[in-house]
Design a protein around this motif. Structure first.
Motif, PDB file in Angstrom:
ATOM      1  N   SER A  97      40.727  36.564  34.303  1.00 12.48           N
ATOM      2  CA  SER A  97      40.253  36.608  32.920  1.00 12.48           C
ATOM      3  C   SER A  97      40.685  37.903  32.246  1.00 12.48           C
ATOM      4  O   SER A  97      41.093  37.896  31.071  1.00 12.48           O
ATOM      5  CB  SER A  97      38.724  36.453  32.865  1.00 12.48           C
ATOM      6  OG  SER A  97      38.075  37.503  33.568  1.00 12.48           O
ATOM      7  N   TRP A  98      40.617  39.014  32.974  1.00 17.13           N
ATOM      8  CA  TRP A  98      41.078  40.279  32.408  1.00 17.13           C
ATOM      9  C   TRP A  98      42.581  40.253  32.166  1.00 17.13           C
ATOM     10  O   TRP A  98      43.068  40.710  31.120  1.00 17.13           O
ATOM     11  CB  TRP A  98      40.723  41.446  33.326  1.00 17.13           C
ATOM     12  CG  TRP A  98      39.347  41.995  33.114  1.00 17.13           C
ATOM     13  CD1 TRP A  98      38.300  41.972  33.975  1.00 17.13           C
ATOM     14  CD2 TRP A  98      38.880  42.674  31.935  1.00 17.13           C
ATOM     15  NE1 TRP A  98      37.207  42.569  33.416  1.00 17.13           N
ATOM     16  CE2 TRP A  98      37.529  43.018  32.173  1.00 17.13           C
ATOM     17  CE3 TRP A  98      39.464  43.000  30.719  1.00 17.13           C
ATOM     18  CZ2 TRP A  98      36.761  43.687  31.224  1.00 17.13           C
ATOM     19  CZ3 TRP A  98      38.708  43.669  29.766  1.00 17.13           C
ATOM     20  CH2 TRP A  98      37.376  44.008  30.022  1.00 17.13           C
ATOM     21  N   ALA A  99      43.324  39.715  33.122  1.00 16.64           N
ATOM     22  CA  ALA A  99      44.785  39.658  32.963  1.00 16.64           C
ATOM     23  C   ALA A  99      45.178  38.812  31.759  1.00 16.64           C
ATOM     24  O   ALA A  99      46.068  39.187  30.980  1.00 16.64           O
ATOM     25  CB  ALA A  99      45.416  39.099  34.241  1.00 16.64           C
ATOM     26  N   THR A 100      44.505  37.687  31.582  1.00 18.05           N
ATOM     27  CA  THR A 100      44.824  36.810  30.449  1.00 18.05           C
ATOM     28  C   THR A 100      44.472  37.465  29.125  1.00 18.05           C
ATOM     29  O   THR A 100      45.246  37.421  28.155  1.00 18.05           O
ATOM     30  CB  THR A 100      44.073  35.478  30.587  1.00 18.05           C
ATOM     31  OG1 THR A 100      44.403  34.876  31.840  1.00 18.05           O
ATOM     32  CG2 THR A 100      44.446  34.531  29.463  1.00 18.05           C
ATOM     33  N   ALA A 101      43.282  38.073  29.050  1.00 19.60           N
ATOM     34  CA  ALA A 101      42.857  38.725  27.817  1.00 19.60           C
ATOM     35  C   ALA A 101      43.777  39.887  27.454  1.00 19.60           C
ATOM     36  O   ALA A 101      44.180  40.042  26.295  1.00 19.60           O
ATOM     37  CB  ALA A 101      41.410  39.208  27.947  1.00 19.60           C
ATOM     38  N   LEU A 102      44.110  40.705  28.445  1.00 19.52           N
ATOM     39  CA  LEU A 102      44.991  41.853  28.183  1.00 19.52           C
ATOM     40  C   LEU A 102      46.392  41.394  27.796  1.00 19.52           C
ATOM     41  O   LEU A 102      47.022  41.977  26.902  1.00 19.52           O
ATOM     42  CB  LEU A 102      45.046  42.754  29.417  1.00 19.52           C
ATOM     43  CG  LEU A 102      43.762  43.543  29.721  1.00 19.52           C
ATOM     44  CD1 LEU A 102      43.850  44.210  31.085  1.00 19.52           C
ATOM     45  CD2 LEU A 102      43.514  44.595  28.636  1.00 19.52           C
ATOM     46  N   ALA A 103      46.881  40.343  28.447  1.00 21.09           N
ATOM     47  CA  ALA A 103      48.225  39.842  28.127  1.00 21.09           C
ATOM     48  C   ALA A 103      48.268  39.293  26.702  1.00 21.09           C
ATOM     49  O   ALA A 103      49.218  39.549  25.951  1.00 21.09           O
ATOM     50  CB  ALA A 103      48.626  38.762  29.126  1.00 21.09           C
ATOM     51  N   GLY A 104      47.257  38.546  26.316  1.00 14.02           N
ATOM     52  CA  GLY A 104      47.226  38.001  24.957  1.00 14.02           C
ATOM     53  C   GLY A 104      47.131  39.092  23.905  1.00 14.02           C
ATOM     54  O   GLY A 104      47.814  39.039  22.869  1.00 14.02           O
TER      55      GLY A 104
END
Length: 297
Positions: A97-104
């Motif tokens: 979830s952190w990786a997705t949020a940061l990537a977006g």
């Protein structure tokens, strides 16, 4: 002012889509309860004060700083929205979830910095949609009641009328964040007159149907969702017909209708379901008996 009718229709469709996704999330995903307890009238008052004060503070900051603040807030909101959803899979929820949020967030900022405003706007819209789904579900599942939602709508209606019509607060804030990444609006077009709905308006459009579903059942939720969609479509039609040419405070139309729906449901039922009762699948409150004592809101 020339406005693309297709963009206006797409805006109504986008509002309907975000509302439908939020309803599906409510039905299938259980969010962890925050450690602050259930909502009270005092919490709503504090929230309203924050909504009023925040634009005044942001107008004192440089535009880049405002974008950075909203980017951080959206990143955090997307993370806590995705974490419970990913927890149902075999993936490790927190890292992904952190990786997705940061990537977006990073991709949206990069698009803006490299001169791709359309991509930045699309990224911002996606982040805002996910964040609204999460925040609306967090508030609903944490015990926000129909009474609180109606009170919030009434307070924000008054503020929206003052900030947009009677003063230039909204106008100055819009000029500061216009065409910047992470601007607090779901915008389908750019420029000085975008086809967009503000973040606060979108949140209430999505929030009240969820609260109505928890409190009074599916029929109340459908009524709330359709009312919001009709208001959005009616305002869009006024722009398409040339009846409106400047920013319209949507909550001045939506807010009173939310209050009316709450009062109507409150009169017909003896109280409203709490979050615990809704999770247990308790039946809807019985019809209110004439002269009977009612459950306090």
């Amino acid at each position: 002012m020339d406005v693309d009718p297709l963009a206006l229709a797409a805006l109504s469709a986008a509002v309907a889509a975000v509302t439908a996704v939020a309803a599906g999330y409510l039905a299938r995903v259980r969010m962890p309860r925050p450690p602050v307890g259930v909502y009270t009238g005092g919490d709503i008052a504090v929230l309203c004060v924050g909504v009023v004060v925040a634009p005044l503070l942001y107008t004192a900051l440089p535009g880049a700083a405002v974008s950075a603040v909203f980017g951080l807030v959206l990143c955090l909101a997307v993370q806590f929205t995705l974490a419970p959803l990913l927890a149902a899979t075999r993936l490790r929820a927190a890292p992904w979830s952190w990786a997705t949020a940061l990537a977006g967030t990073a991709a949206t900022a990069l698009a803006a910095l490299t001169g791709h405003p359309g991509a930045a706007r699309a990224g911002s819209d996606l982040l805002i949609a996910v964040a609204v789904v999460g925040v609306a579900n967090l508030w609903t599942q944490s015990g926000l009641r129909s009474t609180h939602a109606a009170a919030l709508a009434a307070a924000l209606t008054c503020y929206d009328l003052v900030a947009t019509t009677l003063t230039d607060t909204t106008g100055r804030f819009f000029e500061q964040v216009r065409d910047r990444p992470f601007a607090p609006m779901l915008a389908l077009t750019g420029g000085p007159h975008p086809v967009a709905v503000g973040l606060g308006d979108l949140l209430l459009l999505v929030l009240f149907p969820l609260v109505a579903a928890k409190a009074y059942g599916r029929a109340a939720a459908w009524c709330a969702a359709l009312t919001g969609l009709l208001v959005t479509s009616a305002v869009s039609a006024c722009f398409a017909l040339g009846l409106l040419s400047t920013g319209f405070p949507l909550l001045t139309a939506l807010g009173p209708l939310i209050v009316v729906q709450h009062l109507f449901r409150r009169r017909r039922a003896d109280g409203e379901r709490t979050t615990a009762q809704w999770r247990e699948g308790r039946p809807l409150p019985p019809p209110a008996a004439s002269g009977a004592a009612r459950q306090p809101a």
